[in-house]
Design a protein around this motif. Structure first.
Motif, short mmCIF file in Angstrom:
data_model
loop_
_atom_site.label_atom_id
_atom_site.label_comp_id
_atom_site.label_asym_id
_atom_site.label_seq_id
_atom_site.Cartn_x
_atom_site.Cartn_y
_atom_site.Cartn_z
N ALA A 128 20.43 20.81 -41.45
CA ALA A 128 19.98 20.74 -40.05
C ALA A 128 18.50 21.10 -39.93
O ALA A 128 17.75 20.45 -39.19
CB ALA A 128 20.83 21.69 -39.20
N ILE A 129 18.07 22.11 -40.66
CA ILE A 129 16.66 22.53 -40.61
C ILE A 129 15.74 21.43 -41.11
O ILE A 129 14.70 21.13 -40.51
CB ILE A 129 16.45 23.82 -41.43
N ARG A 130 16.13 20.78 -42.21
CA ARG A 130 15.29 19.70 -42.77
C ARG A 130 15.17 18.53 -41.81
O ARG A 130 14.10 17.95 -41.63
CB ARG A 130 15.90 19.21 -44.09
N ILE A 131 16.29 18.18 -41.16
CA ILE A 131 16.28 17.04 -40.24
C ILE A 131 15.43 17.35 -39.01
O ILE A 131 14.64 16.52 -38.56
CB ILE A 131 17.71 16.67 -39.84
N LEU A 132 15.56 18.55 -38.48
CA LEU A 132 14.74 18.95 -37.34
C LEU A 132 13.26 19.01 -37.73
O LEU A 132 12.38 18.64 -36.94
CB LEU A 132 15.21 20.29 -36.79
N GLY A 133 12.99 19.46 -38.94
CA GLY A 133 11.61 19.49 -39.43
C GLY A 133 11.04 18.09 -39.59
O GLY A 133 9.87 17.84 -39.28
N LEU A 134 11.87 17.15 -40.05
CA LEU A 134 11.42 15.77 -40.20
C LEU A 134 11.07 15.17 -38.85
O LEU A 134 10.05 14.48 -38.70
CB LEU A 134 12.52 14.95 -40.89
N GLY A 135 11.92 15.41 -37.85
CA GLY A 135 11.63 14.92 -36.51
C GLY A 135 10.35 15.53 -35.95
O GLY A 135 9.54 14.85 -35.31
N ALA A 136 10.14 16.82 -36.21
CA ALA A 136 8.93 17.49 -35.74
C ALA A 136 7.68 16.93 -36.43
O ALA A 136 6.63 16.78 -35.80
CB ALA A 136 9.03 19.00 -36.00
N LEU A 137 7.81 16.58 -37.70
CA LEU A 137 6.68 16.00 -38.42
C LEU A 137 6.29 14.64 -37.83
O LEU A 137 5.10 14.32 -37.74
CB LEU A 137 7.03 15.84 -39.91
N GLU A 138 7.29 13.85 -37.44
CA GLU A 138 6.99 12.57 -36.80
C GLU A 138 6.10 12.77 -35.57
O GLU A 138 5.06 12.12 -35.42
CB GLU A 138 8.29 11.87 -36.38
N TYR A 139 6.51 13.69 -34.70
CA TYR A 139 5.75 13.93 -33.47
C TYR A 139 4.45 14.66 -33.73
O TYR A 139 3.49 14.52 -32.96
CB TYR A 139 6.60 14.72 -32.48
N ALA A 140 4.38 15.46 -34.79
CA ALA A 140 3.15 16.19 -35.11
C ALA A 140 2.01 15.23 -35.43
O ALA A 140 0.83 15.59 -35.29
CB ALA A 140 3.38 17.13 -36.29
N VAL A 141 2.34 14.03 -35.88
CA VAL A 141 1.33 13.01 -36.15
C VAL A 141 1.15 12.08 -34.95
O VAL A 141 0.03 11.77 -34.54
CB VAL A 141 1.70 12.19 -37.40
N LEU A 142 2.25 11.63 -34.35
CA LEU A 142 2.16 10.66 -33.26
C LEU A 142 1.60 11.28 -31.97
O LEU A 142 0.78 10.65 -31.28
CB LEU A 142 3.54 10.06 -32.98
N ALA A 143 2.02 12.48 -31.63
CA ALA A 143 1.61 13.09 -30.36
C ALA A 143 0.10 13.26 -30.23
O ALA A 143 -0.48 12.93 -29.19
CB ALA A 143 2.33 14.42 -30.14
N PRO A 144 -0.60 13.77 -31.26
CA PRO A 144 -2.07 13.86 -31.13
C PRO A 144 -2.74 12.49 -30.97
O PRO A 144 -3.72 12.37 -30.22
CB PRO A 144 -2.49 14.52 -32.45
N LEU A 145 -2.21 11.48 -31.65
CA LEU A 145 -2.76 10.13 -31.48
C LEU A 145 -2.57 9.65 -30.05
O LEU A 145 -3.48 9.05 -29.46
CB LEU A 145 -2.08 9.17 -32.46
N ALA A 146 -1.38 9.91 -29.50
CA ALA A 146 -1.12 9.52 -28.11
C ALA A 146 -1.99 10.32 -27.15
O ALA A 146 -2.47 9.78 -26.14
CB ALA A 146 0.36 9.73 -27.78
N TRP A 147 -2.23 11.61 -27.45
CA TRP A 147 -3.06 12.44 -26.59
C TRP A 147 -4.50 11.93 -26.55
O TRP A 147 -5.10 11.81 -25.47
CB TRP A 147 -3.03 13.88 -27.08
N VAL A 148 -5.05 11.61 -27.71
CA VAL A 148 -6.41 11.07 -27.76
C VAL A 148 -6.49 9.76 -26.98
O VAL A 148 -7.43 9.54 -26.20
CB VAL A 148 -6.86 10.85 -29.23
N SER A 149 -5.50 8.90 -27.16
CA SER A 149 -5.48 7.63 -26.44
C SER A 149 -5.41 7.86 -24.93
O SER A 149 -6.10 7.19 -24.16
CB SER A 149 -4.28 6.79 -26.90
N ALA A 150 -4.56 8.79 -24.51
CA ALA A 150 -4.42 9.08 -23.08
C ALA A 150 -5.72 9.62 -22.50
O ALA A 150 -6.12 9.25 -21.39
CB ALA A 150 -3.28 10.08 -22.86
N MET A 151 -6.38 10.50 -23.23
CA MET A 151 -7.63 11.06 -22.73
C MET A 151 -8.70 9.98 -22.60
O MET A 151 -9.48 9.99 -21.64
CB MET A 151 -8.12 12.16 -23.69
N LEU A 152 -8.74 9.05 -23.54
CA LEU A 152 -9.73 7.98 -23.48
C LEU A 152 -9.43 6.99 -22.36
O LEU A 152 -10.33 6.30 -21.87
CB LEU A 152 -9.79 7.24 -24.82
#
Length: 333
Positions: A128-152
Motif C-alpha cells: 500500500a505504501i509503495r502504491i501511494l508513493g507511486l501515485g504521489a510521484l506522478e503528481y509531484a512531477v505533473l502538478a508543478p508543470l500544471a502550476w507553471v502553465s496556469a501562472m503563465l
C-alpha cells in the motif's frame, strides 16, 4: 441480493479472463462517450473535421505512448526498489506497467501493482505504501508543470479562469498542507499515537517522495523517468490535435492535459474509459480549442492509446502467467 452480488462477481471474473473482450467493451464505451460529446458539439461540425484528418499523426500517438511506457518503467523500478523495496527486472516492471495502462484491470492499474508486490513476498502495508508513493510521484512531477502553465495563462484570452485559478492556488496550498500533515503525523507517532491505517500509509508514501526530493541526485533517474512519461503522454495528445490541424501552445496543452487527467489513467478502472473522454474534451475546450475540434482530437487520442496498449498488455499477461506457472512448479518440487 447475495445471489445477485455473486452473479456480478462471477461475470466480472469472467471478463478478467477475456482481455480482448474487455478491450472491445472499453473501446465501445470510448465511442459512446465521444459520440455523446459530438452530439453536444454539433454532429455536422464534427464530421467536417473528420474529413480533415491527416493519418500520419496517428504514428506520433503510437510513439508518444511507447515513450511514456519507457519513462514510467524507469520511474517505477526506482521507486519500488527504494529502501529495500521489491527488486524487479526491467521486463517484470515493464510488464506490470503495460498491464496497468491497459483496460484489463477493473480496479485500476494500481491494483495490479499491489497484487504483484504482495506475490513477491512483501507485506500488505508495504504494498500500500509503495502504491501511494507511486501515485504521489506522478503528481509531484505533473502538478508543478500544471502550476507553471496556469501562472503563465492567468488572464489569457480564451482560457477560462476556472482552469487557471485552481492550479495557481491549489498546488502551493497542497504542498504546504502535505508538509504540515507529514510533520504532524511524525510528531504524533513519536509521541506514541497510533494513526489510522490509511493516513499512516499515505504519509509513508509521501515520505518516499520526500526522500527522493531530498536525495534528488541519487534518484534523478526516477524523476527523469516520470518526466519522460508525462512528455510522451503530452506528445500523444498534441498529435491528436495536430491530426486535424489544431495548433496549441505547450502551456495550454499541459494545463488541459493535467485538468482532464486530474485522476491519472493508472488510478482509474479500465484506464478511465468514459470519464477521461468527457473530462479531457471539456478541459481542451476550456483552454480555447473549439468544442468540435476538442471532441475529434480527444477521441482519436484516446482510441489510439487504448488500441496501442492492447498488444503489450497481452504479451505481459502471457509473461506473468509463465512466471506464475514456473513458480508453482518450483514450489511443488
Amino acid at each position: 441480493m447475495a445471489g445477485l452480488r455473486g452473479s456480478i462477481r462471477e461475470r466480472l471474473a469472467d471478463l478478467r479472463e477475456r482481455p480482448l473482450l474487455l478491450s472491445g467493451c472499453a473501446l465501445g464505451v470510448t465511442l459512446i462517450a465521444s459520440t455523446a460529446m459530438a452530439i453536444v458539439a454539433g454532429p455536422g461540425a464534427v464530421l467536417k473535421l473528420v474529413d480533415r484528418i491527416q493519418p500520419i499523426w496517428l504514428v506520433l500517438i503510437l510513439a508518444g505512448r511507447i515513450v511514456s511506457y519507457a519513462g514510467y518503467t524507469l520511474a517505477y523500478r526506482r521507486l519500488m526498489g527504494l529502501n529495500r523495496g521489491p527488486s524487479m527486472r526491467v521486463i517484470q516492471a515493464a510488464s506490470l506497467v503495460s498491464l496497468g495502462f491497459a483496460v484489463f484491470s477493473l480496479g485500476g492499474g494500481f491494483t495490479i501493482d499491489h497484487d504483484a508486490i504482495r506475490k513477491m513476498g512483501h507485506p500488505k502495508h508495504e504494498a500500500a505504501i509503495r502504491i501511494l508513493g507511486l501515485g504521489a510521484l506522478e503528481y509531484a512531477v505533473l502538478a508543478p508543470l500544471a502550476w507553471v502553465s496556469a501562472m503563465l495563462l492567468l488572464g489569457a484570452p480564451h482560457v477560462k479562469p476556472s482552469m487557471t485559478l485552481p492550479w495557481a492556488i491549489g498546488v502551493p496550498a497542497g504542498f504546504v498542507c502535505s508538509v504540515i500533515v507529514i510533520r504532524a503525523c511524525h510528531h504524533a507517532k513519536s509521541g506514541g499515537w497510533h494513526l489510522p491505517k490509511l493516513l499512516d500509509h499515505t504519509v509513508q508514501g509521501l515520505n518516499l517522495v520526500y526522500q527522493m526530493v531530498i536525495e534528488a541526485r541519487s534518484h534523478r533517474l526516477a524523476w527523469l523517468g516520470m518526466l519522460v512519461y508525462w512528455a510522451g503522454e503530452l506528445a500523444a495528445l498534441w498529435a491528436g490535435l495536430t491530426l486535424i490541424g489544431v495548433p496549441i501552445s505547450l502551456v495550454r496543452l499541459t494545463l488541459a492535459y493535467a485538468t482532464g487527467y486530474i485522476f491519472t489513467p493508472r488510478s482509474l478502472p479500465l484506464a478511465g474509459v468514459g470519464v477521461s473522454e468527457v473530462l479531457l474534451t471539456i478541459a481542451v475546450h476550456w483552454v480555447g480549442v473549439p468544442l468540435p475540434s476538442a471532441v475529434v482530437a480527444v477521441f482519436f487520442y484516446r482510441a489510439g492509446i487504448l488500441l496501442v496498449s492492447i498488444p503489450p498488455a497481452v504479451l505481459a499477461r502471457l509473461y506473468i502467467s509463465h512466471l506464475q506457472h514456473k513458480q508453482a512448479r518450483a514450489s511443488a518440487t
